[in-house]
Design an enzyme around this catalytic site. Structure first.
Site, PDB file in Angstrom:
ATOM      1  N   ASP A  28     -16.222 -30.863   8.306  1.00  0.00           N
ATOM      2  CA  ASP A  28     -17.084 -31.193   9.443  1.00  0.00           C
ATOM      3  C   ASP A  28     -17.185 -32.709   9.553  1.00  0.00           C
ATOM      4  O   ASP A  28     -17.936 -33.321   8.821  1.00  0.00           O
ATOM      5  CB  ASP A  28     -18.447 -30.537   9.186  1.00  0.00           C
ATOM      6  CG  ASP A  28     -19.512 -30.929  10.183  1.00  0.00           C
ATOM      7  OD1 ASP A  28     -19.197 -31.606  11.175  1.00  0.00           O
ATOM      8  OD2 ASP A  28     -20.690 -30.561   9.951  1.00  0.00           O
ATOM      9  N   GLU A  36     -22.896 -38.582  14.869  1.00  0.00           N
ATOM     10  CA  GLU A  36     -23.288 -37.215  15.235  1.00  0.00           C
ATOM     11  C   GLU A  36     -24.226 -36.638  14.193  1.00  0.00           C
ATOM     12  O   GLU A  36     -25.229 -35.991  14.524  1.00  0.00           O
ATOM     13  CB  GLU A  36     -22.036 -36.338  15.378  1.00  0.00           C
ATOM     14  CG  GLU A  36     -22.301 -35.026  16.131  1.00  0.00           C
ATOM     15  CD  GLU A  36     -22.650 -33.846  15.243  1.00  0.00           C
ATOM     16  OE1 GLU A  36     -22.920 -32.759  15.780  1.00  0.00           O
ATOM     17  OE2 GLU A  36     -22.676 -33.988  13.997  1.00  0.00           O
ATOM     18  N   HIS A  38     -21.928 -28.431   5.266  1.00  0.00           N
ATOM     19  CA  HIS A  38     -22.714 -29.566   4.780  1.00  0.00           C
ATOM     20  C   HIS A  38     -22.765 -29.661   3.243  1.00  0.00           C
ATOM     21  O   HIS A  38     -23.432 -30.537   2.701  1.00  0.00           O
ATOM     22  CB  HIS A  38     -24.129 -29.602   5.384  1.00  0.00           C
ATOM     23  CG  HIS A  38     -24.113 -30.076   6.824  1.00  0.00           C
ATOM     24  ND1 HIS A  38     -25.241 -30.507   7.479  1.00  0.00           N
ATOM     25  CD2 HIS A  38     -23.103 -30.187   7.713  1.00  0.00           C
ATOM     26  CE1 HIS A  38     -24.921 -30.864   8.722  1.00  0.00           C
ATOM     27  NE2 HIS A  38     -23.628 -30.665   8.881  1.00  0.00           N
TER      28      HIS A  38
HETATM   29 ZN   LIG Z   1     -20.125 -31.626  12.842  1.00  0.00          ZN
END
Ligand SMILES: [Zn+2]
Length: 375
Positions: free
Chosen positions: A188, A220, A337
């Site tokens: 990500d 982001e 994450h």
């Molecule tokens: Zn992302």
């Protein structure tokens, strides 16, 4: 089960691209190294790029047909930590930057990005032999976490270039799993960035294409709004955002949806985050129709996601100027994450193929009039 052929050249290219991008640290607000690498990749394809004041990397592939313009974007930054205080004994306290899961932190290797070089450290985990029964199942909150980089004093840490404000990220790593699966730091959204490079290659070779702005956005994971400045300048008609979609095919995620890792790219029909932001993306019906029809026409399985608890920068990009027709497309990911997130190269290759084919269908007959679509 893979959806793309095992030896597909796009998949081979994507394996290389994702891996090299995941090994470059780029905390939100500190994306320079990732940006310069991506600019080099674009330049290798013969595409010039520019950087705006916030740090977004922007490139334009001019169209060969008239019609609405497209901004295809993915974020370059990753979440992490920022040095808050150096203890007199050399241990380092940190603040979090982005949605860092506390429970995944103990014992993780990290790097301090000091500008000159990356200094390794380890997030401390109290010795098990001294851990009481009550402590055993307790997650340590940030104020109690510290990083051990081997220093005996604050002066030693400072001399190594570590100071208040120094960015810290999970130690970059790539782990090749079975088949097409790959684990790594910041899947990500380096995987999304890799897909854009692959799509750029396809667009250049396409005889018919609208004007497509490629944007690698910043911050982001910090505030979701870095891409906004790029959209304000580019004023695209359509915004297509690429990022992770939560894979739900593990026992702990089974109730949350129907997204299978390796089951193909995914389209988000609804995203919303109510904790502090009150935003999300309900995609424009023209784009839902476009990518649904393209997937059917090209024989690409397209999975669907509707999910509360996450959102992307498309939420803000869609509100620029008089409004931008927006959609979130993505690829399934597990362990989001965490220090190692998992994706499947087959999904990335399918997403790149879907995008190239879908964008190739956009011309001046493509209507963004909502009333032309039954919703
Ligand atoms: Zn992302």
């Amino acid at each position: 089960m893979a959806t793309e052929l095992p030896d597909h050249p796009a998949k081979r290219r994507l394996r290389g691209l994702v891996s090299e991008l995941m090994l470059i640290p780029g905390l939100s607000g500190h994306e320079g190294r990732v940006r310069r690498h991506l600019a080099g990749l674009l330049s290798g394809l013969g595409i010039a790029s520019r950087t705006d004041r916030l740090g977004n990397l922007i490139a334009t592939v001019e169209g060969t047909v008239a019609g609405p313009s497209v901004m295809l974007f993915a974020h370059m930054d990753q979440l992490g930590l920022i040095v808050r205080k150096i203890e007199p004994g050399g241990l380092v306290r940190v603040e979090r930057l982005g949605g860092v899961p506390e429970k995944a932190l103990p014992s993780q290797p990290v790097v301090f990005c000091t500008g000159g070089r990356d200094v390794p450290g380890v997030i401390a985990n109290k010795s098990h032999h001294a851990t009481s029964q009550e402590e055993k199942y307790r997650v340590l909150p940030y104020p109690e976490i510290y990083i051990d980089a081997g220093f005996d004093s604050a002066a030693e840490a400072l001399a190594a270039g570590i100071d208040i404000g120094t960015p810290v990220v999970y130690a970059p790593k790539v782990v090749e799993l079975a088949g097409d699966r790959i684990a790594g730091t910041a899947v990500d959204d380096r995987a999304g960035c890799a897909v854009i490079i692959e799509v750029a290659r396809a667009l250049l070779a396409a005889p018919r294409r609208p004007t497509v702005h490629l944007v690698f956005s910043v911050q982001e994971e910090f505030n979701l709004r870095g891409a906004v400045t790029a959209a304000q300048v580019l004023a695209p008609d359509i915004a297509i955002q690429l990022d992770i979609v939560l894979a739900t095919d593990t026992p702990d995620m089974a109730q949350r949806g129907d997204i299978r890792l390796g089951g193909g790219p995914a389209m988000s029909l609804y995203s919303f985050h109510g904790r502090g932001t009150l935003n999300g993306t309900i995609p424009h019906p023209a784009l839902v129709a476009l990518f649904g029809e393209t997937a059917r026409g090209e024989g690409i399985p397209l999975q669907k996601s509707a999910h509360v608890g996450l959102l992307t920068d498309s939420s803000y990009v869609q509100l620029v100027h008089a409004g931008v027709a927006a959609i979130d497309l993505g690829f399934p990911a597990r362990g989001t994450h965490s220090s190692l997130e998992i994706c499947d190269l087959s999904d990335l290759a399918g997403l790149a193929r879907l995008l190239a084919a879908g964008i190739g269908r956009i011309d001046d007959s493509f209507s963004l009039d909502r009333d032309r679509y039954v919703t």
